[in-house]
Design a protein around this motif. Sequence first.
Motif, PDB file in Angstrom:
ATOM      1  N   CYS A   3       0.821  -1.206   0.000  1.00  9.03           N
ATOM      2  CA  CYS A   3       0.000   0.000   0.000  1.00  9.03           C
ATOM      3  C   CYS A   3       0.860   1.264   0.000  1.00  9.03           C
ATOM      4  N   GLY A   4       2.171   1.112   0.208  1.00  9.99           N
ATOM      5  CA  GLY A   4       3.064   2.262   0.250  1.00  9.99           C
ATOM      6  C   GLY A   4       3.263   2.845   1.629  1.00  9.99           C
ATOM      7  N   ARG A   5       2.568   2.300   2.634  1.00 10.17           N
ATOM      8  CA  ARG A   5       2.699   2.792   4.005  1.00 10.17           C
ATOM      9  C   ARG A   5       3.601   1.856   4.807  1.00 10.17           C
ATOM     10  N   GLU A   6       4.031   2.323   5.962  1.00  6.25           N
ATOM     11  CA  GLU A   6       4.839   1.489   6.850  1.00  6.25           C
ATOM     12  C   GLU A   6       4.015   0.296   7.309  1.00  6.25           C
ATOM     13  N   LEU A   7       4.684  -0.824   7.522  1.00  2.00           N
ATOM     14  CA  LEU A   7       3.991  -2.039   7.942  1.00  2.00           C
ATOM     15  C   LEU A   7       3.190  -1.783   9.214  1.00  2.00           C
ATOM     16  N   CYS A   8       1.977  -2.300   9.234  1.00  2.00           N
ATOM     17  CA  CYS A   8       1.113  -2.108  10.411  1.00  2.00           C
ATOM     18  C   CYS A   8       1.740  -2.726  11.655  1.00  2.00           C
ATOM     19  N   CYS A   9       2.364  -3.907  11.498  1.00  2.00           N
ATOM     20  CA  CYS A   9       2.959  -4.578  12.650  1.00  2.00           C
ATOM     21  C   CYS A   9       4.136  -3.802  13.212  1.00  2.00           C
ATOM     22  N   ALA A  10       4.769  -2.958  12.398  1.00  2.00           N
ATOM     23  CA  ALA A  10       5.912  -2.175  12.848  1.00  2.00           C
ATOM     24  C   ALA A  10       5.513  -0.814  13.375  1.00  2.00           C
ATOM     25  N   SER A  11       4.298  -0.356  13.070  1.00  2.00           N
ATOM     26  CA  SER A  11       3.902   1.002  13.444  1.00  2.00           C
ATOM     27  C   SER A  11       2.866   1.036  14.557  1.00  2.00           C
ATOM     28  N   TRP A  12       1.875   0.113  14.546  1.00  2.00           N
ATOM     29  CA  TRP A  12       0.840   0.208  15.581  1.00  2.00           C
ATOM     30  C   TRP A  12       0.234  -1.135  15.983  1.00  2.00           C
ATOM     31  N   LEU A  13       0.303  -2.153  15.142  1.00  2.00           N
ATOM     32  CA  LEU A  13      -0.373  -3.416  15.415  1.00  2.00           C
ATOM     33  C   LEU A  13       0.424  -4.233  16.422  1.00  2.00           C
ATOM     34  N   THR A  14      -0.210  -4.630  17.509  1.00  2.00           N
ATOM     35  CA  THR A  14       0.459  -5.411  18.555  1.00  2.00           C
ATOM     36  C   THR A  14      -0.066  -6.829  18.656  1.00  2.00           C
ATOM     37  N   GLY A  15      -1.343  -7.047  18.344  1.00  2.00           N
ATOM     38  CA  GLY A  15      -1.929  -8.382  18.421  1.00  2.00           C
ATOM     39  C   GLY A  15      -2.106  -8.977  17.034  1.00  2.00           C
ATOM     40  N   PHE A  16      -1.558 -10.180  16.833  1.00  2.00           N
ATOM     41  CA  PHE A  16      -1.648 -10.837  15.535  1.00  2.00           C
ATOM     42  C   PHE A  16      -2.803 -11.834  15.547  1.00  2.00           C
ATOM     43  N   GLN A  17      -3.776 -11.603  14.683  1.00  2.00           N
ATOM     44  CA  GLN A  17      -4.900 -12.516  14.527  1.00  2.00           C
ATOM     45  C   GLN A  17      -4.670 -13.396  13.307  1.00  2.00           C
ATOM     46  N   SER A  18      -5.128 -14.636  13.401  1.00  5.24           N
ATOM     47  CA  SER A  18      -4.949 -15.561  12.286  1.00  5.24           C
ATOM     48  C   SER A  18      -5.762 -15.100  11.083  1.00  5.24           C
ATOM     49  N   VAL A  19      -5.166 -15.227   9.905  1.00  2.00           N
ATOM     50  CA  VAL A  19      -5.812 -14.847   8.648  1.00  2.00           C
ATOM     51  C   VAL A  19      -5.910 -16.094   7.780  1.00  2.00           C
ATOM     52  N   SER A  20      -7.098 -16.419   7.314  1.00  2.00           N
ATOM     53  CA  SER A  20      -7.310 -17.621   6.510  1.00  2.00           C
ATOM     54  C   SER A  20      -7.724 -17.246   5.093  1.00  2.00           C
ATOM     55  N   THR A  21      -7.691 -18.239   4.226  1.00  2.00           N
ATOM     56  CA  THR A  21      -8.104 -18.014   2.836  1.00  2.00           C
ATOM     57  C   THR A  21      -9.597 -17.750   2.724  1.00  2.00           C
ATOM     58  N   ILE A  22     -10.349 -18.129   3.751  1.00  2.00           N
ATOM     59  CA  ILE A  22     -11.795 -17.834   3.743  1.00  2.00           C
ATOM     60  C   ILE A  22     -12.020 -16.334   3.711  1.00  2.00           C
ATOM     61  N   THR A  23     -11.161 -15.596   4.402  1.00  2.00           N
ATOM     62  CA  THR A  23     -11.266 -14.139   4.396  1.00  2.00           C
ATOM     63  C   THR A  23     -11.084 -13.591   2.992  1.00  2.00           C
ATOM     64  N   ALA A  24     -10.122 -14.118   2.258  1.00  2.00           N
ATOM     65  CA  ALA A  24      -9.886 -13.656   0.885  1.00  2.00           C
ATOM     66  C   ALA A  24     -11.066 -14.002  -0.021  1.00  2.00           C
ATOM     67  N   ARG A  25     -11.646 -15.178   0.164  1.00  2.00           N
ATOM     68  CA  ARG A  25     -12.798 -15.567  -0.657  1.00  2.00           C
ATOM     69  C   ARG A  25     -13.999 -14.675  -0.359  1.00  2.00           C
ATOM     70  N   THR A  26     -14.176 -14.331   0.905  1.00  2.00           N
ATOM     71  CA  THR A  26     -15.296 -13.470   1.274  1.00  2.00           C
ATOM     72  C   THR A  26     -15.193 -12.114   0.592  1.00  2.00           C
ATOM     73  N   GLN A  27     -13.978 -11.619   0.422  1.00  2.00           N
ATOM     74  CA  GLN A  27     -13.766 -10.315  -0.191  1.00  2.00           C
ATOM     75  C   GLN A  27     -13.575 -10.393  -1.701  1.00  2.00           C
ATOM     76  N   GLN A  28     -13.897 -11.565  -2.289  1.00  2.00           N
ATOM     77  CA  GLN A  28     -13.852 -11.760  -3.740  1.00  2.00           C
ATOM     78  C   GLN A  28     -12.457 -11.519  -4.307  1.00  2.00           C
ATOM     79  N   LEU A  29     -11.425 -11.952  -3.568  1.00  2.00           N
ATOM     80  CA  LEU A  29     -10.051 -11.772  -4.009  1.00  2.00           C
ATOM     81  C   LEU A  29      -9.526 -13.044  -4.653  1.00  2.00           C
ATOM     82  N   THR A  30      -8.712 -12.884  -5.678  1.00  2.00           N
ATOM     83  CA  THR A  30      -8.090 -14.022  -6.320  1.00  2.00           C
ATOM     84  C   THR A  30      -7.043 -14.616  -5.385  1.00  2.00           C
ATOM     85  N   LEU A  31      -7.051 -15.932  -5.227  1.00  2.00           N
ATOM     86  CA  LEU A  31      -6.134 -16.589  -4.308  1.00  2.00           C
ATOM     87  C   LEU A  31      -4.742 -16.674  -4.929  1.00  2.00           C
TER      88      LEU A  31
END
Length: 399
Positions: free
Chosen positions: A252-280
């Motif tokens: 996206c051109g911005r600093e990584l979220c995990c390096a700037s503000w994100l502290t808790g890592f939640q699991s991300v699955s391919t179901i999330t990508a399918r829900t958002q109509q994204l090509t796998l």
Amino acid sequence: MEKKMNRFEDKDFSQGENLEQYLDLDIRVPITEESKKISQNSFHTRGLSAPPEIDGPNCKNYQLNCCKLATQDWIKELDIAPSFKDFPICEVRFKNSHKDFFILPEEGQFQVGDIVAVESTSGHDIGIISLLGLTVKKQLAKKRIKVEDVIKRLYRHARVADIDKWISTVDLENTTMLSSRYIAWDLKLNMKVNDVEYQGDGTKAIFYYSAEDRVDFRELIKILAEQFKIRIEMRQIGVRQEAARLGGLGTCGRELCCASWLTGFQSVSTITARTQQLTLNPQKLAGMCGKLKCCLNFEQETYLEELKAFPQPNVHLLTQKGKCFYNKIDIMKKVVWYHYANDNSTIFAIPLEKVNMIIEMNKNEKRPETLEEYAVVNQKKIDEGGNYSLEELKNIEDK
């Protein structure tokens, strides 16, 4: 690097052979112009825009925008009594996202940016005060730390000798990290040393590493302790934590979220990508760590809420021309594509409100004449919707 690795190619240290000869060698990487380019400012990882000055306890170079996982003290801007803002605990920043809480001494005045000496497991450490007042109380509650569980103490402002020692040890971190990588390669250890953090008094160093399997680094610790004359602590981190410590820019051109503000890592699955109509596509969906991007979770709830207004894929539209089957949807444009059962070469883009209207007509045993009368007319651009052949649709998705 190749020359450094080949220096020990005729020796086998993986089984502990000739270890005494290895300890006698000076394997420390010398400080060169190339090694200096790794970090022009070694203190940037501690939130300083330039190395600290020795003559003062308060560091004027401490800036919030230099810090990873920085916290904005919004309470100090409130118009409330100063005595109400007092809190006996402060937050002290060390390297990268390493922060800890310490009890303030009863005597002395402290402010954000002060270089201080704090209690450590052995000896003392040097850090920079990053938060004071009620904001610290909010941080403790956020991290689920009780006030009575904070037992470490802040000793005093750092003296000139403390800051001078601190500067010399921080300057060694990059070369120590490179040296430890060469040693791990020579020992044939399947691990990667990502970062090194020296304790402020120079008696201890924390080595952060990542590895897929369990690593026996007992020989590595012996060599490191002998070469650098310090106590060694090894901490294993995952690939997401590695990306957070090293930092970088996302797609996206911005600093990584995990390096700037994100502290808790939640699991991300391919179901999330399918829900958002994204090509796998792993190359597009993977982040700097090689895992699925954390930002896929940010809009997941919005997509799930919007999907409730769309018909299910097994719902067919009935027209006098024939039955129409579901093809795909566009959640943001609220468009659904259908094609005739006897002609799947052309699909029609139908606005969501008209699709729901046809479904309601079918429930009342009524059928529209054709699907074309409800389709979007303009077929020139995909942003305007339209009817496409399967070949045209494939070309659009490839782009």
